[in-house]
Motif scaffolding. Sequence first.
Motif, PDB file in Angstrom:
ATOM      1  N   ASP A  74     139.983 -73.733  81.251  1.00 60.16           N
ATOM      2  CA  ASP A  74     140.410 -72.279  81.197  1.00 60.16           C
ATOM      3  C   ASP A  74     142.044 -72.152  80.603  1.00 60.16           C
ATOM      4  O   ASP A  74     142.333 -71.165  79.951  1.00 60.16           O
ATOM      5  CB  ASP A  74     140.272 -71.553  82.270  1.00 60.16           C
ATOM      6  CG  ASP A  74     138.623 -71.324  82.733  1.00 60.16           C
ATOM      7  OD1 ASP A  74     137.788 -71.713  81.699  1.00 60.16           O
ATOM      8  OD2 ASP A  74     138.157 -71.182  83.856  1.00 60.16           O
TER       9      ASP A  74
ATOM     10  N   TYR B 157     142.397 -72.933  77.287  1.00 64.36           N
ATOM     11  CA  TYR B 157     141.645 -71.825  76.209  1.00 64.36           C
ATOM     12  C   TYR B 157     142.574 -70.724  76.122  1.00 64.36           C
ATOM     13  O   TYR B 157     142.779 -70.038  75.095  1.00 64.36           O
ATOM     14  CB  TYR B 157     140.171 -71.668  76.800  1.00 64.36           C
ATOM     15  CG  TYR B 157     139.668 -70.664  76.002  1.00 64.36           C
ATOM     16  CD1 TYR B 157     138.936 -70.758  74.734  1.00 64.36           C
ATOM     17  CD2 TYR B 157     139.867 -69.300  76.362  1.00 64.36           C
ATOM     18  CE1 TYR B 157     138.393 -69.978  74.158  1.00 64.36           C
ATOM     19  CE2 TYR B 157     138.914 -68.259  75.820  1.00 64.36           C
ATOM     20  CZ  TYR B 157     138.499 -68.712  74.443  1.00 64.36           C
ATOM     21  OH  TYR B 157     137.689 -67.467  73.831  1.00 64.36           O
ATOM     22  N   ARG B 158     143.033 -69.955  77.207  1.00 63.87           N
ATOM     23  CA  ARG B 158     144.044 -69.067  77.276  1.00 63.87           C
ATOM     24  C   ARG B 158     145.207 -69.189  76.362  1.00 63.87           C
ATOM     25  O   ARG B 158     145.810 -68.524  75.609  1.00 63.87           O
ATOM     26  CB  ARG B 158     144.068 -68.729  78.681  1.00 63.87           C
ATOM     27  CG  ARG B 158     142.911 -67.953  79.386  1.00 63.87           C
ATOM     28  CD  ARG B 158     143.497 -67.401  80.856  1.00 63.87           C
ATOM     29  NE  ARG B 158     144.323 -68.398  81.808  1.00 63.87           N
ATOM     30  CZ  ARG B 158     143.958 -68.957  82.457  1.00 63.87           C
ATOM     31  NH1 ARG B 158     142.654 -69.181  82.824  1.00 63.87           N
ATOM     32  NH2 ARG B 158     144.781 -69.733  83.204  1.00 63.87           N
TER      33      ARG B 158
ATOM     34  N   THR C 153     145.565 -71.384  73.975  1.00 65.75           N
ATOM     35  CA  THR C 153     145.054 -71.284  72.614  1.00 65.75           C
ATOM     36  C   THR C 153     144.850 -70.167  72.001  1.00 65.75           C
ATOM     37  O   THR C 153     145.049 -69.767  70.957  1.00 65.75           O
ATOM     38  CB  THR C 153     144.016 -72.200  72.472  1.00 65.75           C
ATOM     39  OG1 THR C 153     144.231 -73.795  73.069  1.00 65.75           O
ATOM     40  CG2 THR C 153     143.567 -72.501  71.115  1.00 65.75           C
TER      41      THR C 153
ATOM     42  N   LEU D  56     142.501 -70.683  68.173  1.00 59.58           N
ATOM     43  CA  LEU D  56     141.119 -70.742  68.253  1.00 59.58           C
ATOM     44  C   LEU D  56     140.376 -71.208  66.664  1.00 59.58           C
ATOM     45  O   LEU D  56     140.726 -70.382  66.038  1.00 59.58           O
ATOM     46  CB  LEU D  56     140.494 -69.650  68.929  1.00 59.58           C
ATOM     47  CG  LEU D  56     140.983 -69.541  70.172  1.00 59.58           C
ATOM     48  CD1 LEU D  56     140.246 -68.317  70.922  1.00 59.58           C
ATOM     49  CD2 LEU D  56     140.553 -70.749  71.037  1.00 59.58           C
TER      50      LEU D  56
ATOM     51  N   ARG E  59     134.695 -69.738  72.873  1.00 60.86           N
ATOM     52  CA  ARG E  59     134.289 -70.189  74.182  1.00 60.86           C
ATOM     53  C   ARG E  59     133.381 -68.929  74.810  1.00 60.86           C
ATOM     54  O   ARG E  59     133.587 -67.772  74.895  1.00 60.86           O
ATOM     55  CB  ARG E  59     135.318 -70.655  74.970  1.00 60.86           C
ATOM     56  CG  ARG E  59     135.272 -71.317  75.807  1.00 60.86           C
ATOM     57  CD  ARG E  59     136.101 -72.017  76.517  1.00 60.86           C
ATOM     58  NE  ARG E  59     135.533 -72.394  77.763  1.00 60.86           N
ATOM     59  CZ  ARG E  59     136.147 -72.780  78.828  1.00 60.86           C
ATOM     60  NH1 ARG E  59     137.623 -72.994  78.867  1.00 60.86           N
ATOM     61  NH2 ARG E  59     135.693 -73.236  79.907  1.00 60.86           N
TER      62      ARG E  59
END
Length: 147
Positions: free
Chosen positions: A128, A131-132, A134, A140, A144
């Motif tokens: 997470d 992901y945040r 990125t 991205l 996701r």
Amino acid sequence: RSGYPGMKVLEFGFDPDGKSVYLPHNFTTPECICYTGTHDNETLTGWAASLKGEQLKFTKEYLGVKSKKAMPEAMVRLAWSSIAKLAVAQMQDILGVGKEGRMNFPSTLGGNWEWRLSGGELTDQLADKLYRLTALYNRLTVERTDV
């Protein structure tokens, strides 16, 4: 002239004059790959521990951190926020592993390429967080769906 993108290794950039081509404010084109370090470098945690004097002062100021402990995460963020088309960080640096995580000691025999994930480090929390980061810097390529 070969068409290969240039390498920008952040660990090489922290000379107190701020003029190094390895610092993101001096990148002149996105046609490069920004690395926090390479397999031949000390891990970010080990690198930060070795900083002293003016280089330490400049690095803290540039990264906007108060401690050496905060540097690895700030370096990953710096790579992700750069204009480079691709940003790369070793897993040891994402996890904050120390000197024991160094992959390679150039021109030596033995003791190289032995670091491995020991299990449990790749958590949903880490996924997470990455992901945040990125998404924040628009890196991205795949959406996701489980966030």
